[in-house]
Every structure is written in C-alpha cells, then in structure tokens.
Design a protein around this motif. Structure first.
Motif, PDB file in Angstrom:
ATOM      1  N   TYR C 161      16.115   9.815  32.747  1.00  0.00           N
ATOM      2  CA  TYR C 161      14.656   9.900  32.928  1.00  0.00           C
ATOM      3  C   TYR C 161      14.104   8.877  33.921  1.00  0.00           C
ATOM      4  CZ  TYR C 161      14.815  12.985  28.903  1.00  0.00           C
ATOM      5  OH  TYR C 161      15.097  14.020  28.055  1.00  0.00           O
ATOM      6  N   ARG C 162      14.972   8.078  34.531  1.00  0.00           N
ATOM      7  CA  ARG C 162      14.492   6.966  35.372  1.00  0.00           C
ATOM      8  C   ARG C 162      13.429   6.180  34.612  1.00  0.00           C
ATOM      9  NH1 ARG C 162      13.060   7.573  41.669  1.00  0.00           N
ATOM     10  NH2 ARG C 162      12.438   5.437  41.252  1.00  0.00           N
ATOM     11  N   ASN C 163      13.800   5.744  33.435  1.00  0.00           N
ATOM     12  CA  ASN C 163      12.834   5.044  32.577  1.00  0.00           C
ATOM     13  C   ASN C 163      13.540   3.897  31.866  1.00  0.00           C
ATOM     14  OD1 ASN C 163       9.949   5.656  31.746  1.00  0.00           O
ATOM     15  ND2 ASN C 163      10.868   5.186  29.762  1.00  0.00           N
ATOM     16  N   PRO C 164      12.872   2.761  31.709  1.00  0.00           N
ATOM     17  CA  PRO C 164      13.499   1.690  30.933  1.00  0.00           C
ATOM     18  C   PRO C 164      13.658   2.090  29.464  1.00  0.00           C
ATOM     19  CG  PRO C 164      11.240   1.118  31.537  1.00  0.00           C
ATOM     20  CD  PRO C 164      11.572   2.374  32.260  1.00  0.00           C
ATOM     21  N   VAL C 165      14.762   1.674  28.884  1.00  0.00           N
ATOM     22  CA  VAL C 165      15.054   1.977  27.483  1.00  0.00           C
ATOM     23  C   VAL C 165      15.264   0.659  26.757  1.00  0.00           C
ATOM     24  CG1 VAL C 165      16.568   3.196  25.872  1.00  0.00           C
ATOM     25  CG2 VAL C 165      16.145   4.143  28.147  1.00  0.00           C
ATOM     26  N   MET C 166      14.758   0.604  25.529  1.00  0.00           N
ATOM     27  CA  MET C 166      14.846  -0.640  24.780  1.00  0.00           C
ATOM     28  C   MET C 166      15.549  -0.440  23.453  1.00  0.00           C
ATOM     29  SD  MET C 166      11.704  -2.857  23.535  1.00  0.00           S
ATOM     30  CE  MET C 166      11.918  -4.211  22.473  1.00  0.00           C
ATOM     31  N   LEU C 167      16.417  -1.387  23.125  1.00  0.00           N
ATOM     32  CA  LEU C 167      16.966  -1.453  21.780  1.00  0.00           C
ATOM     33  C   LEU C 167      16.104  -2.436  20.995  1.00  0.00           C
ATOM     34  CD1 LEU C 167      19.368  -0.004  23.068  1.00  0.00           C
ATOM     35  CD2 LEU C 167      20.888  -1.517  21.807  1.00  0.00           C
ATOM     36  N   LEU C 168      15.409  -1.912  19.994  1.00  0.00           N
ATOM     37  CA  LEU C 168      14.573  -2.763  19.141  1.00  0.00           C
ATOM     38  C   LEU C 168      15.420  -3.141  17.929  1.00  0.00           C
ATOM     39  CD1 LEU C 168      11.736  -3.981  18.603  1.00  0.00           C
ATOM     40  CD2 LEU C 168      11.195  -1.879  17.369  1.00  0.00           C
ATOM     41  N   SER C 169      16.117  -4.259  18.083  1.00  0.00           N
ATOM     42  CA  SER C 169      17.004  -4.718  17.013  1.00  0.00           C
ATOM     43  C   SER C 169      16.340  -5.918  16.336  1.00  0.00           C
ATOM     44  CB  SER C 169      18.356  -5.072  17.621  1.00  0.00           C
ATOM     45  OG  SER C 169      19.268  -5.434  16.617  1.00  0.00           O
ATOM     46  N   ASP C 170      17.106  -6.665  15.592  1.00  0.00           N
ATOM     47  CA  ASP C 170      16.529  -7.874  14.998  1.00  0.00           C
ATOM     48  C   ASP C 170      17.614  -8.923  14.794  1.00  0.00           C
ATOM     49  OD1 ASP C 170      17.631  -7.928  12.214  1.00  0.00           O
ATOM     50  OD2 ASP C 170      16.634  -5.977  12.130  1.00  0.00           O
ATOM     51  N   GLY C 171      17.169 -10.107  14.429  1.00  0.00           N
ATOM     52  CA  GLY C 171      18.065 -11.242  14.298  1.00  0.00           C
ATOM     53  C   GLY C 171      19.184 -11.037  13.298  1.00  0.00           C
ATOM     54  N   SER C 172      18.954 -10.246  12.259  1.00  0.00           N
ATOM     55  CA  SER C 172      20.023 -10.005  11.281  1.00  0.00           C
ATOM     56  C   SER C 172      21.119  -9.151  11.876  1.00  0.00           C
ATOM     57  CB  SER C 172      19.460  -9.299  10.040  1.00  0.00           C
ATOM     58  OG  SER C 172      18.774 -10.215   9.249  1.00  0.00           O
ATOM     59  N   ILE C 173      20.730  -8.055  12.520  1.00  0.00           N
ATOM     60  CA  ILE C 173      21.739  -7.159  13.101  1.00  0.00           C
ATOM     61  C   ILE C 173      22.465  -7.880  14.233  1.00  0.00           C
ATOM     62  CG2 ILE C 173      22.122  -4.937  14.228  1.00  0.00           C
ATOM     63  CD1 ILE C 173      19.497  -3.984  12.842  1.00  0.00           C
ATOM     64  N   GLY C 174      21.715  -8.671  14.997  1.00  0.00           N
ATOM     65  CA  GLY C 174      22.337  -9.420  16.085  1.00  0.00           C
ATOM     66  C   GLY C 174      23.367 -10.419  15.595  1.00  0.00           C
ATOM     67  N   GLN C 175      23.089 -11.036  14.446  1.00  0.00           N
ATOM     68  CA  GLN C 175      23.949 -12.116  13.960  1.00  0.00           C
ATOM     69  C   GLN C 175      25.027 -11.661  12.995  1.00  0.00           C
ATOM     70  OE1 GLN C 175      23.882 -15.358  14.955  1.00  0.00           O
ATOM     71  NE2 GLN C 175      22.380 -14.706  16.466  1.00  0.00           N
ATOM     72  N   MET C 176      24.841 -10.515  12.325  1.00  0.00           N
ATOM     73  CA  MET C 176      25.818 -10.183  11.282  1.00  0.00           C
ATOM     74  C   MET C 176      27.071  -9.538  11.868  1.00  0.00           C
ATOM     75  SD  MET C 176      24.021  -7.019   9.349  1.00  0.00           S
ATOM     76  CE  MET C 176      23.755  -5.426  10.075  1.00  0.00           C
ATOM     77  N   MET C 177      28.170  -9.671  11.117  1.00  0.00           N
ATOM     78  CA  MET C 177      29.439  -9.082  11.554  1.00  0.00           C
ATOM     79  C   MET C 177      29.737  -7.854  10.707  1.00  0.00           C
ATOM     80  SD  MET C 177      31.816 -12.394  12.364  1.00  0.00           S
ATOM     81  CE  MET C 177      32.978 -11.534  13.415  1.00  0.00           C
ATOM     82  N   GLU C 178      30.203  -6.818  11.393  1.00  0.00           N
ATOM     83  CA  GLU C 178      30.592  -5.588  10.700  1.00  0.00           C
ATOM     84  C   GLU C 178      31.759  -4.968  11.449  1.00  0.00           C
ATOM     85  OE1 GLU C 178      27.162  -3.227   8.572  1.00  0.00           O
ATOM     86  OE2 GLU C 178      26.654  -3.428  10.686  1.00  0.00           O
ATOM     87  N   LYS C 179      32.393  -4.038  10.771  1.00  0.00           N
ATOM     88  CA  LYS C 179      33.417  -3.230  11.436  1.00  0.00           C
ATOM     89  C   LYS C 179      32.726  -2.338  12.464  1.00  0.00           C
ATOM     90  CE  LYS C 179      35.238   0.755  10.193  1.00  0.00           C
ATOM     91  NZ  LYS C 179      35.916   1.818   9.436  1.00  0.00           N
ATOM     92  N   VAL C 180      33.347  -2.225  13.598  1.00  0.00           N
ATOM     93  CA  VAL C 180      32.724  -1.402  14.631  1.00  0.00           C
ATOM     94  C   VAL C 180      33.800  -0.653  15.413  1.00  0.00           C
ATOM     95  CG1 VAL C 180      32.651  -3.344  16.264  1.00  0.00           C
ATOM     96  CG2 VAL C 180      31.079  -1.463  16.552  1.00  0.00           C
ATOM     97  N   VAL C 181      33.503   0.590  15.725  1.00  0.00           N
ATOM     98  CA  VAL C 181      34.403   1.394  16.557  1.00  0.00           C
ATOM     99  C   VAL C 181      33.842   1.362  17.975  1.00  0.00           C
ATOM    100  CG1 VAL C 181      35.484   3.639  16.905  1.00  0.00           C
ATOM    101  CG2 VAL C 181      34.862   2.898  14.589  1.00  0.00           C
ATOM    102  N   LEU C 182      34.631   0.819  18.880  1.00  0.00           N
ATOM    103  CA  LEU C 182      34.169   0.679  20.263  1.00  0.00           C
ATOM    104  C   LEU C 182      34.563   1.907  21.079  1.00  0.00           C
ATOM    105  CD1 LEU C 182      35.229  -3.034  20.729  1.00  0.00           C
ATOM    106  CD2 LEU C 182      32.868  -2.198  20.564  1.00  0.00           C
ATOM    107  N   PRO C 183      33.678   2.378  21.908  1.00  0.00           N
ATOM    108  CA  PRO C 183      33.994   3.567  22.717  1.00  0.00           C
ATOM    109  C   PRO C 183      34.937   3.220  23.868  1.00  0.00           C
ATOM    110  CG  PRO C 183      31.858   2.720  23.343  1.00  0.00           C
ATOM    111  CD  PRO C 183      32.349   1.836  22.220  1.00  0.00           C
ATOM    112  N   GLU C 184      35.574   4.253  24.396  1.00  0.00           N
ATOM    113  CA  GLU C 184      36.423   4.054  25.574  1.00  0.00           C
ATOM    114  C   GLU C 184      35.541   3.617  26.753  1.00  0.00           C
ATOM    115  OE1 GLU C 184      39.745   4.200  25.872  1.00  0.00           O
ATOM    116  OE2 GLU C 184      39.718   4.423  23.687  1.00  0.00           O
ATOM    117  N   PRO C 185      36.043   2.710  27.564  1.00  0.00           N
ATOM    118  CA  PRO C 185      35.250   2.326  28.741  1.00  0.00           C
ATOM    119  C   PRO C 185      35.088   3.509  29.697  1.00  0.00           C
ATOM    120  CG  PRO C 185      37.097   0.826  28.394  1.00  0.00           C
ATOM    121  CD  PRO C 185      37.314   1.995  27.488  1.00  0.00           C
ATOM    122  N   ILE C 186      33.917   3.588  30.294  1.00  0.00           N
ATOM    123  CA  ILE C 186      33.707   4.621  31.315  1.00  0.00           C
ATOM    124  C   ILE C 186      33.385   3.939  32.646  1.00  0.00           C
ATOM    125  CG2 ILE C 186      32.975   6.602  29.930  1.00  0.00           C
ATOM    126  CD1 ILE C 186      30.017   5.556  30.640  1.00  0.00           C
TER     127      ILE C 186
END
Lengths: 255, 74, 352
Positions: C161-186
C-alpha cells in the motif's frame, strides 16, 4: 547564433527550463545554477540524489532535473545520511538554509558531520529567515535588524551568530569545509570550484564535505541586489570570512 | 573590427537584479529602465555590442541562468 | 517448519526483520525497546543491512524517511516517548507514502512515565499521532510469535500500500521470552520505480515530498490517501474470535490484554457465564463491522473492553456498537497488568 561564433557559456541542461521563484539577485538561484552545472559537467545526473530543506529553497526540486527528496525542517542531514548509506555509489547532497541547518537541525548536522557521512552539505547562510518574512536566524549578525530583532540582534541576550563551517571543521568526520560567496565573478567561480571539489571528495568517499555559502537576501535585508553585495563585503565577510577551514585530501597529499 | 563576443539575455528570464551590469568589465550591459517584461520587471540587455569580450562574467553572476555567451571562433 | 528458538520479544522482532530482508534500521535506545538495536548491532557482521544508532528519535525517523524514499526495506523501533518524538516524521512519511515499519514497545505514560508495559498509546497509534489526516496500518501482536509473524506481514503490507505500518506492542511482550518459530529468510528485491535512486534517461525525475502548496493539490493528495485507506479497510482487517458463538458477553482486548482475556473467558465459562473474546489484531483498520454484527445479535447483553490504559479502544467499540448495547470498560494504568480475576469481577459487576 551569429556566424563565426561559438557558445562559451549557457544554461546547464540539468537546470530545468523553468523560472525560479527566488527574488531578483538571490544567491539561492546562483547556487542552484552552479550545482546543476557541476552535475552536468561531471556527468553524474543519473547518480545524484538531492535533499531539499524547509525554507526559501523548499522548491529546489522544481528546478533541478535530478531525483530529490523534500525533508522535514532541519532533518535534511538525517535524510541525506540514510540515502547515502543505502546508495553508497550515488552523489548525495543536502541543500539547507541557516534556520534549517544551524537552528532546528543543529543536532542532525553535527552528528552527520561527526559520523563522517559521505555526502555534501550545501549550506546557504544569508543571516535571516527569508521564506517566513525576515525573522532572526542563528547566523544573524550582531546588531542586525530583523522582524524579530527590530532593535538589532542583542548578543547579550541571544548569543553570537554561529560559525558553522568553522565548527564542523573541528569534527573528525569532516574531510572538507569551505565558506564561499557569489558577490563577484571571481568568488562565484571559486564557489563552483569548491562545490565541485566537494563532490569529487564525496566520490572518493573521504568523509563529509561542507560548503557554506555566505549568501544574500536582498528582500529580507531590505536593500537592492547590488546593495546586498556591499553588505556582504562590509558586514558579513568580516565576521564570516571566506576560505577553506579544512582540507583533509590536501593535507594527505602534502604528506 | 567585429566584437570578440556577444551575449543573449532572456528578457523573460531576467529579473532585473543588475548583478550582470555592475560586473561587466566592458560596461556593455545596461538595465532597460523604460520597459518591463511580462513579469513587470526591468531587464538587462546588450547596450554596446561592439565591446563585449565574451568573458562570461555576466552569465556567471546571473542567478537565473538567463544569459548565453558567444565568443568569436579563432 | 522454520527454526524453533526461545527468544525475547524484542530480539525475535529484530531477527524477524532480518529474515524479512531488512536493508536499513535506524533507531535510538529506549527502555523497554533497546534489545532490538542491541540484537541488530550484534548480528550486523553476518548481514548486509545498514544500521545506525542515531542521535535521537527525530533523526531516526527522518533516516527512515530518506532510506525508504531511496527504495530500501527499512524499520525503526522505539517506546512511547520516542514515538512521540517521531510524530512529525511519521506524518511526512504517511503523506509521502513511504513504505516502512515502526514498532512501538509501549510503556506507561504520560510524560516520562514508567518503563513498565502499557497500552496507553492506542489513540496515538490509531488516530494519527502527528498532524494532518493520515493513518498507519496498526497491528497489535500479543505474543513473541506474533512479533515475528506481524513483522513480516508489516513489511508486506507497507510495500503493498506504500504506507507506514506499525506494530503496537508493549514492554511485556518486548521483554518476555517465549518459544518462537522463525520463518525462512527471504531475499528482498524492491520493485519501486518511484524511488529516488538517480534519474536515468528513460524516466522523469522522481520527487519524494509531502509539500503541496496549492490547496487544490493538497486536497487531491488527501483524497488519494483517503481512497487508499478505504482500500486497506476493505482488505486488511484482521481479528481473532474465542468462544464467541454463543457468547452473551463480548469481552474485547488487543495485544497483551487479549491473552489475559482468554483466561477470563475460560474462568467465566467455568462459572456458567457465556462469555467470548473478540480481539482486534489490526487496531487500524478497526473491525467496526464485526462489532456491529455482535451488537445486532439479541443474545449479546453487553461488551467489555479490557485495556492497560484509561479507556481508549473502548471508544472505537462504542462507535462501532453505536448505542445498540452497553459498552463497559475495565483498565489499569501506570504499567500494571490486570489479572484475569479482576477483569472477570469487573464483567460480573455488569451482569444484572
């Protein structure tokens, strides 16, 4: 053309065939012309990206036949930094006035110079805010009257005018810093030479290049274009001397 | 003896600042103060054709790139 | 199946950006976001992206402007006070229609506030934030995994869309650790003929600007971007439903609070209260129609918006519900994360 004659000077093709909005005698237009002459002579139109400021030259992109970006007030150095980092083989310049570069954008200016960002600053210092109607600039001279210093700049209250070329020449990242002017044909030729040298140094990737133009503003200074040259000579150059403040390539060549 | 050079000044491109006039070493340029272009501005013109030396000082000083300079070949 | 790792939200976001073909990152450290810059700095030798720790958020956002306008895939991240500083640049970027990604790892405000997690920047994120009529596409991740998934999605939407996109996260999600599945690099190959890369003879010069001095031109520009926002609203609304099919109480939350509210729903159901969760994933565009549909159903008694602020998304829910059903609010401020029990008690307080 008359028979038996050849062209020795003509408008560069890179300067679009469009009437510039600047007031009569304004050096903004002179510098636009010199800049586009250099782009034409160096054959770098395809590789040049410019950044315009907010100020009188906000419409610079209307006149230069190159890719350009319009930056927020004071942020041209940050914008130019990013362009040059993303496209390191391009010639990138920021074109900024004194309010833009030396007031609201001082932090961006100093830090880009300190990082040695390999683009060219073109700093038009006319000692006044032209576009907004002649208010005081960080480079307004002591005692100079503007609409916001109607009794003359009081340096006890407001400090002395900022000498940017001298300031940035102290920073390690800066490869070349010179103050030029366009009050005479000789000085205008020197200004062009300085701009060209800055672009050449940029091409070699030696560091930040900074060309300050001791410019005029006949409308803001409330004088004729010809009278503005006298003001430059009698008032501006004594405080803002013309000359080279830093030349790292020359130092290296001497060694 | 024919002039060493001559200049063409775009009447519409000229803003009448006069920087070319004062820097012409041969004093061959003048500001036309009795006429204006379509912008209502006086414009400079080549007043003395035979003394131009094609130094290009006028064109270098012209902020608006309104001057083309020609020089006699040879 | 991608690579599985145990990661901090901020680091996962940085890794996801790298794997999405990040070409430029410009940022400034601020708690609780600094790990993004730190991670990218650590990984810099292994990749080709440009990384600058700028002198300020003001410089960062304008570097994003310059690099995005030069055609690069770029991002910056910050936390609340930093995003306030960026707002002028965000407005310019929105008007110049430059694709780029912002992440706001929100902390408690107003003012210098606190470094704890908050959702107090909802208004700033979805109502514009800077001057003029514009919108960011705003995604609200609620897990470390979604920091990764939304990061890639954000870059794709930005380009689309040629538009800025924002991730509205927060300090808890930023700081906490969880299992995560990382995508293949493109690999990222930009196709941006509008970018300022140098004028070649085959095209006119490219100008990136947000200046339209003639009123008619400025209005036309506004109409263009408003039409784009309508298109985005038509295509890109995302949400999650949890146990809503027979729900009489619709609890709503975005981001971190939405995870807490899943527990609230389960606790309510154990007590025989028919509660369901409706979670906007895009908070702009907002799922207005979906809320209106719930409001139109007879069985739905009321809505409750649970937020870590003084009541922000609740206003959008009220606009969507348009007076058809009561819309209540429960929130904590100052960086306090509400417990499932207190939200459930708040909901029960509205039961007749």
């Amino acid at each position: 053309m008359k028979e038996g004659y050849e062209v020795v000077y003509k408008r560069p093709k890179t300067l679009l065939d469009k009437r510039m909005h600047y007031c009569p005698g304004c050096f903004h237009a002179t510098i636009h012309k010199l800049l586009m002459e250099i782009v034409e002579e160096m054959g770098i139109q395809e590789k040049t990206v410019g950044v315009c400021p907010v100020g009188c030259s906000v419409f610079a992109y209307d006149y230069m036949d190159i890719d350009m970006q319009e930056a927020a007030h004071g942020r041209a150095a940050a914008v130019a930094t990013a362009i040059k980092r993303m496209l390191p083989d391009r010639y990138v310049f920021s074109y900024q006035g004194d309010g833009d570069l030396a007031a609201i954008g001082t932090a961006e200016t100093i830090h880009a110079c300190n990082r040695g960002e390999k683009f060219t600053f073109i700093f038009i210092n006319n000692g006044i805010y032209g576009m907004t109607g002649g208010q005081m600039a960080p480079t307004t001279l002591e005692g100079q009257k503007t609409t916001t210093s109607p009794y003359g700049r009081n340096v006890q209250k407001l400090g002395m005018p900022l000498k940017m070329a001298e300031m940035v020449s102290q920073l390690a990242g800066v490869a070349y810093a010179e103050r030029v002017s366009c009050n005479t044909p000789a000085n205008t030729r020197k200004a062009k030479k300085a701009l060209k040298k800055a672009f050449e140094i940029q091409g070699k990737g030696l560091g930040t290049t900074f060309i300050e133009v001791a410019s005029n503003c006949p409308s803001g200074w409330k004088c004729t274009p010809v009278e503005s040259l006298d003001w430059l000579k009698n008032k501006v150059y004594p405080y803002f001397p013309l000359g080279v403040f830093k030349d790292v390539p020359a130092v290296k060549e001497e060694v | 003896m024919p002039a060493k050079g001559y200049v063409e000044i775009s009447m519409e491109g000229c803003k009448g600042c006069g920087l070319c006039v004062i820097h012409c070493p041969s004093k061959c340029l003048e500001l036309n103060t009795s006429d204006t272009n379509s912008y209502g501005l006086h414009y400079s013109y080549l007043a003395k054709e035979d003394v131009c030396i094609a130094c290009a000082n006028c064109a270098i000083m012209c902020p608006d790139a309104a001057i083309t300079v020609y020089k006699k070949v040879g | 199946m991608g690579e599985i790792k145990f990661m901090k939200g901020n680091e996962a976001l940085a890794e996801a950006a790298i794997r999405s073909g990040l070409q430029g990152y410009f940022g400034y450290p601020i708690t609780p976001q600094s790990e993004v810059v730190e991670y990218l700095a650590m990984q810099e030798p292994n990749h080709n992206y440009v990384l600058i720790q700028a002198e300020s958020e003001v410089a960062s956002v304008n570097m994003v402007y310059g690099a995005a306008a030069a055609g690069a895939r770029v991002m910056t991240t910050t936390s609340s006070p930093g995003f306030s500083l960026m707002q002028e640049g965000v407005s310019y970027i929105a008007c110049a229609e430059l694709p780029c990604v912002f992440a706001n790892i929100v902390r408690g405000g107003p003012g210098l506030g606190t470094i704890q997690a908050s959702q107090g920047d909802y208004f700033q994120a979805v109502k514009g934030g800077g001057h003029g009529d514009y919108h960011l596409i705003v995604l609200a991740p609620n897990s470390v995994q979604e920091m990764v998934d939304h990061c890639r999605l954000a870059f794709e939407l930005a380009d689309k869309y040629r538009n800025p996109v924002m991730l509205l996260s927060d300090g808890s999600i930023g700081q906490m650790m969880e299992k995560v599945v990382l995508p293949e690099p493109i690999p990222y190959k930009p196709d941006k003929p509008w970018a300022t890369t140098g004028k070649t003879p085959d095209r006119k010069r490219n100008i990136i600007t947000s200046l339209y001095i003639q009123s008619e031109d400025m209005e036309k520009k506004n109409q263009t971007i408003q039409a784009k926002y309508q298109e985005i609203t038509k295509n890109e609304i995302r949400y999650e439903k949890y146990r809503v099919d027979d729900a009489e109480i619709i609890i709503s939350a975005f981001g971190l609070t939405s995870r807490i509210c899943k527990k609230v729903v389960d606790l309510a159901r154990e007590e025989g209260i028919k509660m369901g969760l409706f979670r906007p994933i895009t908070v702009w565009p907002f799922p207005t129609d979906q809320f209106a549909e719930f409001a139109a159903q007879d069985r739905v008694k009321f809505f409750l918006s649970a937020e870590m602020n003084a009541g922000q998304m609740v206003e959008d829910i009220r606009l969507s519900v348009n007076g058809k059903k009561p819309v209540y609010f429960y929130g904590r401020q100052g960086g306090i994360v509400p417990t499932p029990e207190e939200i459930l008690n708040a909901a029960k307080g509205h039961l007749k």
